[in-house]
Scaffold this motif. Structure first.
Motif, mmCIF file in Angstrom:
data_model
loop_
_atom_site.group_PDB
_atom_site.id
_atom_site.type_symbol
_atom_site.label_atom_id
_atom_site.label_comp_id
_atom_site.label_asym_id
_atom_site.label_seq_id
_atom_site.Cartn_x
_atom_site.Cartn_y
_atom_site.Cartn_z
ATOM 1 N N ALA A 17 38.700 28.437 41.363
ATOM 2 C CA ALA A 17 37.258 28.329 41.596
ATOM 3 C C ALA A 17 36.814 29.577 42.347
ATOM 4 N N HIS A 18 35.529 29.807 42.310
ATOM 5 C CA HIS A 18 34.923 30.902 43.051
ATOM 6 C C HIS A 18 34.652 30.420 44.473
ATOM 7 N N GLY A 19 35.110 31.187 45.456
ATOM 8 C CA GLY A 19 34.875 30.845 46.852
ATOM 9 C C GLY A 19 34.452 32.077 47.625
ATOM 10 N N GLN A 20 33.935 31.862 48.814
ATOM 11 C CA GLN A 20 33.457 32.970 49.642
ATOM 12 C C GLN A 20 34.218 33.023 50.966
ATOM 13 N N GLY A 31 31.967 36.824 47.337
ATOM 14 C CA GLY A 31 33.008 35.863 47.000
ATOM 15 C C GLY A 31 33.984 36.406 45.974
ATOM 16 N N GLN A 32 34.920 35.570 45.604
ATOM 17 C CA GLN A 32 35.942 35.952 44.639
ATOM 18 C C GLN A 32 36.657 34.703 44.141
ATOM 19 N N ARG A 33 37.526 34.886 43.185
ATOM 20 C CA ARG A 33 38.288 33.788 42.604
ATOM 21 C C ARG A 33 39.498 33.478 43.481
ATOM 22 N N PHE A 34 39.707 32.196 43.734
ATOM 23 C CA PHE A 34 40.896 31.716 44.432
ATOM 24 C C PHE A 34 41.629 30.770 43.493
ATOM 25 N N VAL A 35 42.949 30.755 43.582
ATOM 26 C CA VAL A 35 43.779 29.919 42.723
ATOM 27 C C VAL A 35 44.704 29.095 43.611
ATOM 28 N N VAL A 36 44.821 27.813 43.297
ATOM 29 C CA VAL A 36 45.635 26.908 44.100
ATOM 30 C C VAL A 36 46.691 26.235 43.240
ATOM 31 N N ASP A 37 47.904 26.179 43.776
ATOM 32 C CA ASP A 37 48.991 25.412 43.182
ATOM 33 C C ASP A 37 49.321 24.272 44.138
ATOM 34 N N LEU A 38 49.503 23.084 43.592
ATOM 35 C CA LEU A 38 49.808 21.896 44.388
ATOM 36 C C LEU A 38 51.130 21.304 43.945
ATOM 37 N N LYS A 104 45.043 34.602 46.549
ATOM 38 C CA LYS A 104 43.828 35.409 46.681
ATOM 39 C C LYS A 104 44.098 36.727 45.942
ATOM 40 N N PRO A 105 44.010 36.694 44.599
ATOM 41 C CA PRO A 105 44.423 37.852 43.808
ATOM 42 C C PRO A 105 43.538 39.084 43.955
#
Length: 125
Positions: A17-20, A31-38, A104-105
């Motif tokens: 998702a896009h976050g700031q 903001g920028q794209r963040f990626v999460v692995d669970l 946070k690529p």
């Protein structure tokens, strides 16, 4: 990431998702794209035996919560974002353990790199 002995594991990778989030003004403004692995540790036996979603974690709902957490109120550190997400996961009754990796690529780093990530592991106390 190793799930504690005796727990099964459900994994979801690449929730984005896009976050700031960030400490720099530009990160907060644009903001920028963040990626999460669970990775979730829980006993899936009762759900499997009964073939009943209510006895496990609904990862569809949880991934939506994670997406919304990324897009919500900005924080300075991805460590703080990871904790926010871990708390969401542990709020689901069957989940006993969680590992959260926040990527946070597009981090503002002056040299070439592939990825910046923070991984935390939390469990019910």
């Amino acid at each position: 990431m190793t799930c504690p002995q005796g727990l099964d594991r459900i994994s979801v990778s690449g929730i984005s998702a896009h976050g700031q989030h960030g400490v720099l003004e530009h990160e907060r403004r644009v903001g920028q794209r963040f990626v999460v692995d669970l990775a979730l540790g829980l006993d899936t036996g009762p759900a499997a035996a009964a073939d009943d979603l209510s006895r496990t974690v609904d990862y569809g709902s949880l991934t939506l919560e994670v997406h919304d957490a990324i897009a919500s109120e900005p924080v300075d550190l991805i460590e703080t974002l990871a904790q926010r997400i871990a708390d969401l996961a542990l709020a689901h009754e069957p989940v006993q353990w969680v590992a959260v990796t926040v990527h946070k690529p597009a981090a503002p780093i002056a040299v070439a790199f592939d990825d910046v990530a923070v991984t935390i592991e939390r469990s019910r106390s």
